[in-house]
Design an enzyme around this catalytic site. Structure first.
Site, PDB file in Angstrom:
ATOM      1  N   ASP A 117     -24.744 -60.215   3.120  1.00  0.00           N
ATOM      2  CA  ASP A 117     -25.148 -60.534   4.494  1.00  0.00           C
ATOM      3  C   ASP A 117     -26.520 -61.177   4.379  1.00  0.00           C
ATOM      4  O   ASP A 117     -27.512 -60.495   4.138  1.00  0.00           O
ATOM      5  CB  ASP A 117     -25.188 -59.235   5.308  1.00  0.00           C
ATOM      6  CG  ASP A 117     -25.729 -59.442   6.728  1.00  0.00           C
ATOM      7  OD1 ASP A 117     -26.117 -60.574   7.068  1.00  0.00           O
ATOM      8  OD2 ASP A 117     -25.756 -58.448   7.477  1.00  0.00           O
ATOM      9  N   ASP A 118     -26.528 -62.503   4.525  1.00  0.00           N
ATOM     10  CA  ASP A 118     -27.793 -63.238   4.386  1.00  0.00           C
ATOM     11  C   ASP A 118     -28.374 -63.473   5.778  1.00  0.00           C
ATOM     12  O   ASP A 118     -29.176 -62.679   6.272  1.00  0.00           O
ATOM     13  CB  ASP A 118     -27.501 -64.543   3.633  1.00  0.00           C
ATOM     14  CG  ASP A 118     -28.745 -65.372   3.401  1.00  0.00           C
ATOM     15  OD1 ASP A 118     -29.844 -64.808   3.431  1.00  0.00           O
ATOM     16  OD2 ASP A 118     -28.626 -66.598   3.201  1.00  0.00           O
ATOM     17  N   TYR A 189     -24.244 -63.372  -8.630  1.00  0.00           N
ATOM     18  CA  TYR A 189     -23.057 -62.533  -8.831  1.00  0.00           C
ATOM     19  C   TYR A 189     -22.341 -62.929 -10.128  1.00  0.00           C
ATOM     20  O   TYR A 189     -22.398 -64.095 -10.542  1.00  0.00           O
ATOM     21  CB  TYR A 189     -22.128 -62.655  -7.617  1.00  0.00           C
ATOM     22  CG  TYR A 189     -22.732 -61.977  -6.400  1.00  0.00           C
ATOM     23  CD1 TYR A 189     -22.695 -60.593  -6.281  1.00  0.00           C
ATOM     24  CD2 TYR A 189     -23.385 -62.718  -5.418  1.00  0.00           C
ATOM     25  CE1 TYR A 189     -23.282 -59.957  -5.200  1.00  0.00           C
ATOM     26  CE2 TYR A 189     -23.972 -62.091  -4.325  1.00  0.00           C
ATOM     27  CZ  TYR A 189     -23.916 -60.705  -4.219  1.00  0.00           C
ATOM     28  OH  TYR A 189     -24.502 -60.071  -3.153  1.00  0.00           O
TER      29      TYR A 189
HETATM   30  P1  5GP Z   1     -24.732 -65.800   5.876  1.00  0.00           P
HETATM   31  O1  5GP Z   1     -25.994 -66.607   5.928  1.00  0.00           O
HETATM   32  O2  5GP Z   1     -23.711 -66.325   6.832  1.00  0.00           O
HETATM   33  O3  5GP Z   1     -24.976 -64.321   6.039  1.00  0.00           O
HETATM   34  O4  5GP Z   1     -24.125 -65.986   4.430  1.00  0.00           O
HETATM   35  C1  5GP Z   1     -23.343 -67.105   4.120  1.00  0.00           C
HETATM   36  C2  5GP Z   1     -22.839 -67.107   2.707  1.00  0.00           C
HETATM   37  O5  5GP Z   1     -23.856 -67.653   1.876  1.00  0.00           O
HETATM   38  C3  5GP Z   1     -22.496 -65.788   2.065  1.00  0.00           C
HETATM   39  O6  5GP Z   1     -21.207 -65.317   2.381  1.00  0.00           O
HETATM   40  C4  5GP Z   1     -22.595 -66.157   0.593  1.00  0.00           C
HETATM   41  O7  5GP Z   1     -21.396 -66.730   0.151  1.00  0.00           O
HETATM   42  C5  5GP Z   1     -23.700 -67.184   0.578  1.00  0.00           C
HETATM   43  N1  5GP Z   1     -24.955 -66.557   0.128  1.00  0.00           N
HETATM   44  C6  5GP Z   1     -26.024 -66.231   0.899  1.00  0.00           C
HETATM   45  N2  5GP Z   1     -26.997 -65.688   0.141  1.00  0.00           N
HETATM   46  C7  5GP Z   1     -26.525 -65.652  -1.128  1.00  0.00           C
HETATM   47  C8  5GP Z   1     -27.080 -65.178  -2.372  1.00  0.00           C
HETATM   48  O8  5GP Z   1     -28.201 -64.668  -2.469  1.00  0.00           O
HETATM   49  N3  5GP Z   1     -26.295 -65.324  -3.479  1.00  0.00           N
HETATM   50  C9  5GP Z   1     -25.051 -65.898  -3.420  1.00  0.00           C
HETATM   51  N4  5GP Z   1     -24.361 -65.984  -4.567  1.00  0.00           N
HETATM   52  N5  5GP Z   1     -24.493 -66.328  -2.270  1.00  0.00           N
HETATM   53  C10 5GP Z   1     -25.232 -66.219  -1.134  1.00  0.00           C
END
Ligand code: 5GP
Length: 209
Positions: A117-118, A189
């Site tokens: 959850d970013d 990951y």
């Molecule tokens: P959101 O901003 O909608 O919460 O996250 C969108 C997507 O960005 C996540 O599902 C993930 O796939 C990718 N993402 C965001 N932060 C990271 C991170 O720190 N590492 C990785 N590998 N993917 C991220």
């Protein structure tokens, strides 16, 4: 982890986080009827947690995959409508398969799984769209009295201001579960690793094994 540093996560670490969260869910007597994995990051955690959520002698919990992609930040407002415009559905529920082999999602416990959850945009979109579709189905099938209960499981929640809010009913009732809350930074990951051995060494050095 200082901001903007990389945090390496091993497969073993993910396995154990899924196991811990599954135990927590079972302790709360909230075993889901169906798991919805947000592709691609939610797929491996969804598959692992399913094993730990399974009761002996019971059928496997079905996993459905949905795919969501974010547009680059378009500088839009944070309102629901603009968030919707930034997210594209690349894959959605297979209602045919669900209805044939399972049931509709109406009245079920649904666990939505993603890896991180970013900004919360993706989870917000997933929850609001799923809620909307189920409400529509409830009207069509005349099953308005049945409550569908959504929960969220993520491996990592980044401790940062979010661009969207999840329902209070979910946040205030323990149905948003992050295995770990981490400082803002980049999470690496294992499924993205070019060299998994080196990746695992780095993860271990950070205590993420
Ligand atoms: P959101 O901003 O909608 O919460 O996250 C969108 C997507 O960005 C996540 O599902 C993930 O796939 C990718 N993402 C965001 N932060 C990271 C991170 O720190 N590492 C990785 N590998 N993917 C991220």
């Amino acid at each position: 982890m200082p901001e903007n540093e990389r945090m390496y996560i091993s497969y073993n670490n993910i396995h154990k986080l899924c196991q811990t969260v599954a135990r927590h869910i079972l302790d709360r007597d909230e075993r889901p009827d169906v798991i919805i994995a947000i592709t691609g990051g939610g797929m491996i955690p969804a598959r692992i947690i399913r094993s730990f959520l399974k009761n002996k002698g019971q059928k496997n919990i079905p996993i459905q995959a949905i795919g969501l992609s974010l547009y680059e930040d378009l500088g839009l407002d944070n309102g629901a409508e603009s968030i919707g415009k930034e997210v594209v559905r690349t894959q959605w529920l297979d209602f045919g398969a669900l209805n044939q082999h399972f049931d509709s999602l109406i009245g079920k416990r649904v666990l939505i799984v993603d890896e991180v959850d970013d900004t919360r945009t993706t989870l917000y979109y997933a929850v609001s769209e799923l809620e909307k579709e189920i409400a529509e189905q409830q009207i069509i099938l005349n099953r308005k009295n049945e409550e569908t209960v959504f929960s969220i499981f993520v491996l990592h929640n980044k401790d940062k201001p979010k661009r969207a809010a999840l329902p209070d009913s979910m946040m205030n009732s323990g149905r948003y579960i992050a295995a770990q809350t981490v400082p803002d930074g980049w999470l690496c990951y294992p499924w993205d690793a070019e060299d998994i051995e080196e990746h695992t060494v780095l993860a271990k050095a950070q205590g993420n094994d």
